[in-house]
Design a protein around this motif. Structure first.
Motif, PDB file in Angstrom:
ATOM      1  N   UNK A  53       0.885  -1.087   0.018  1.00  0.00           N
ATOM      2  CA  UNK A  53       0.167   0.030  -0.083  1.00  0.00           C
ATOM      3  C   UNK A  53       1.005   1.174  -0.015  1.00  0.00           C
ATOM      4  N   UNK A  54       0.597   2.116  -1.109  1.00  0.00           N
ATOM      5  CA  UNK A  54       1.465   3.524  -0.762  1.00  0.00           C
ATOM      6  C   UNK A  54       0.725   4.445  -0.201  1.00  0.00           C
ATOM      7  N   UNK A  55       1.498   5.415   0.345  1.00  0.00           N
ATOM      8  CA  UNK A  55       0.637   6.379   0.938  1.00  0.00           C
ATOM      9  C   UNK A  55       1.305   7.684   0.369  1.00  0.00           C
ATOM     10  N   UNK A  56       0.218   8.767   0.480  1.00  0.00           N
ATOM     11  CA  UNK A  56       0.483  10.065  -0.269  1.00  0.00           C
ATOM     12  C   UNK A  56       1.640  10.756   0.370  1.00  0.00           C
ATOM     13  N   UNK A  57       2.348  11.405  -0.253  1.00  0.00           N
ATOM     14  CA  UNK A  57       3.521  12.157   0.027  1.00  0.00           C
ATOM     15  C   UNK A  57       3.395  13.606  -0.310  1.00  0.00           C
ATOM     16  N   UNK A  58       3.963  14.536   0.500  1.00  0.00           N
ATOM     17  CA  UNK A  58       3.896  15.899   0.018  1.00  0.00           C
ATOM     18  C   UNK A  58       5.504  16.016  -0.798  1.00  0.00           C
ATOM     19  N   UNK A  59       5.412  16.487  -2.130  1.00  0.00           N
ATOM     20  CA  UNK A  59       6.593  16.676  -2.576  1.00  0.00           C
ATOM     21  C   UNK A  59       7.286  17.756  -2.357  1.00  0.00           C
ATOM     22  N   UNK A  60       8.563  17.710  -2.468  1.00  0.00           N
ATOM     23  CA  UNK A  60       9.340  18.800  -2.105  1.00  0.00           C
ATOM     24  C   UNK A  60       8.997  19.924  -2.621  1.00  0.00           C
ATOM     25  N   UNK A  61       9.227  20.966  -1.838  1.00  0.00           N
ATOM     26  CA  UNK A  61       9.014  22.444  -2.640  1.00  0.00           C
ATOM     27  C   UNK A  61       9.974  22.741  -3.393  1.00  0.00           C
ATOM     28  N   UNK A  62       9.745  23.137  -4.648  1.00  0.00           N
ATOM     29  CA  UNK A  62      10.505  23.822  -5.649  1.00  0.00           C
ATOM     30  C   UNK A  62      11.205  25.048  -4.878  1.00  0.00           C
ATOM     31  N   UNK A  63      12.660  25.151  -5.395  1.00  0.00           N
ATOM     32  CA  UNK A  63      13.294  26.442  -4.633  1.00  0.00           C
ATOM     33  C   UNK A  63      13.542  27.462  -6.097  1.00  0.00           C
ATOM     34  N   UNK A  64      13.349  26.922  -7.219  1.00  0.00           N
ATOM     35  CA  UNK A  64      13.067  27.588  -8.432  1.00  0.00           C
ATOM     36  C   UNK A  64      12.329  27.189  -9.285  1.00  0.00           C
ATOM     37  N   UNK A  65      11.407  28.108  -9.805  1.00  0.00           N
ATOM     38  CA  UNK A  65      10.308  27.868 -10.604  1.00  0.00           C
ATOM     39  C   UNK A  65      10.992  27.250 -11.984  1.00  0.00           C
ATOM     40  N   UNK A  66       9.954  26.423 -12.502  1.00  0.00           N
ATOM     41  CA  UNK A  66      10.301  25.299 -13.338  1.00  0.00           C
ATOM     42  C   UNK A  66      10.358  25.985 -14.706  1.00  0.00           C
ATOM     43  N   UNK A  67      11.735  26.244 -15.119  1.00  0.00           N
ATOM     44  CA  UNK A  67      11.827  26.713 -16.369  1.00  0.00           C
ATOM     45  C   UNK A  67      11.431  26.125 -17.661  1.00  0.00           C
ATOM     46  N   UNK A  68      11.745  24.700 -17.545  1.00  0.00           N
ATOM     47  CA  UNK A  68      11.438  23.650 -18.568  1.00  0.00           C
ATOM     48  C   UNK A  68      10.061  23.816 -18.975  1.00  0.00           C
ATOM     49  N   UNK A  69       9.238  23.811 -17.891  1.00  0.00           N
ATOM     50  CA  UNK A  69       7.630  23.869 -18.028  1.00  0.00           C
ATOM     51  C   UNK A  69       7.339  25.318 -18.690  1.00  0.00           C
ATOM     52  N   UNK A  70       7.964  26.252 -17.990  1.00  0.00           N
ATOM     53  CA  UNK A  70       7.603  27.596 -18.795  1.00  0.00           C
ATOM     54  C   UNK A  70       7.820  27.812 -19.918  1.00  0.00           C
ATOM     55  N   UNK A  71       9.232  27.146 -20.326  1.00  0.00           N
ATOM     56  CA  UNK A  71       9.686  27.761 -21.735  1.00  0.00           C
ATOM     57  C   UNK A  71       9.005  26.679 -22.819  1.00  0.00           C
ATOM     58  N   UNK A  72       8.842  25.554 -22.492  1.00  0.00           N
ATOM     59  CA  UNK A  72       7.789  24.574 -23.106  1.00  0.00           C
ATOM     60  C   UNK A  72       6.592  25.072 -23.502  1.00  0.00           C
ATOM     61  N   UNK A  73       5.894  25.492 -22.393  1.00  0.00           N
ATOM     62  CA  UNK A  73       4.486  26.056 -22.625  1.00  0.00           C
ATOM     63  C   UNK A  73       4.457  27.096 -23.595  1.00  0.00           C
ATOM     64  N   UNK A  74       5.526  28.241 -23.261  1.00  0.00           N
ATOM     65  CA  UNK A  74       5.757  29.538 -23.936  1.00  0.00           C
ATOM     66  C   UNK A  74       5.982  29.164 -25.402  1.00  0.00           C
ATOM     67  N   UNK A  75       6.608  28.401 -25.688  1.00  0.00           N
ATOM     68  CA  UNK A  75       7.124  27.730 -27.054  1.00  0.00           C
ATOM     69  C   UNK A  75       5.914  27.458 -27.849  1.00  0.00           C
ATOM     70  N   UNK A  76       5.070  26.443 -27.042  1.00  0.00           N
ATOM     71  CA  UNK A  76       3.981  25.926 -27.662  1.00  0.00           C
ATOM     72  C   UNK A  76       2.856  26.806 -28.100  1.00  0.00           C
ATOM     73  N   UNK A  77       2.715  27.803 -27.115  1.00  0.00           N
ATOM     74  CA  UNK A  77       1.482  28.935 -27.430  1.00  0.00           C
ATOM     75  C   UNK A  77       2.297  29.724 -28.631  1.00  0.00           C
TER      76      UNK A  77
END
Length: 166
Positions: A1-25
């Motif tokens: 059985x797995x339990x839910x865990x709180x993911x670590x808090x990012x210290x720096x904004x996700x540049x990969x996600x931002x740049x991928x989204x911006x490029x797509x749009x």
């Protein structure tokens, strides 16, 4: 059985996600805007680079970030539309260059205005004092020597999605 865990808090904004989204749009905005010209941003990029100098299909594919097959299809479309033609290279008769026709040159002129308009619209969404800073910083990251200038090799190949570019 797995339990839910709180993911670590990012210290720096996700540049990969931002740049991928911006490029797509941005790519979707460009594609929509180029419908008024009747060509894709990809075809415009090929015409733009072919107009600047005598270049082979291979050289143009690299400049427009296209694989060989996509380049052939793109030049086929440009020829069918009367915007470009394949010709033997003056420097190497075995190589084929892409020559832009008069109609193609007019398309490049109109396409450049379209690309500039889309980019201006995007930049106009930023406060005036942030526009130059943004473009300068992004340029520093991706131009020669910047942290995002060249892909990094590794054990696993990261495939770059081919998309329309303007």
């Amino acid at each position: 059985m797995t339990t839910s865990r709180t993911p670590p808090v990012r210290q720096i904004r996700d540049l990969s996600g931002l740049l991928d989204h911006a490029s797509h749009v941005l790519a979707t905005r460009m594609a929509a805007a180029f419908t008024e010209l009747g060509v894709t941003p990809r075809a415009y990029a090929v015409l733009f680079h072919a107009l600047a100098a005598e270049r082979t299909q291979i050289q143009l594919a690299e400049l427009a970030d296209l694989d060989k097959t996509t380049m052939v299809v793109t030049v086929d479309e440009l020829e069918k539309a009367g915007l470009a033609e394949r010709c033997p290279s003056a420097a190497d008769r075995r190589a084929r260059i892409v020559r832009v026709t008069e109609a193609g040159a007019r398309a490049v002129e109109r396409g450049t205005a379209i690309a500039d308009r889309v980019h201006r619209e995007v930049l106009d969404s930023l406060p005036q004092d942030e526009r130059t800073v943004f473009v300068t910083a992004l340029g520093r990251l991706v131009d020669g020597g910047g942290a995002l200038a060249d892909p990094v090799g590794g054990e696993r190949t990261v495939r770059r999605a081919r998309r329309a570019r303007g």
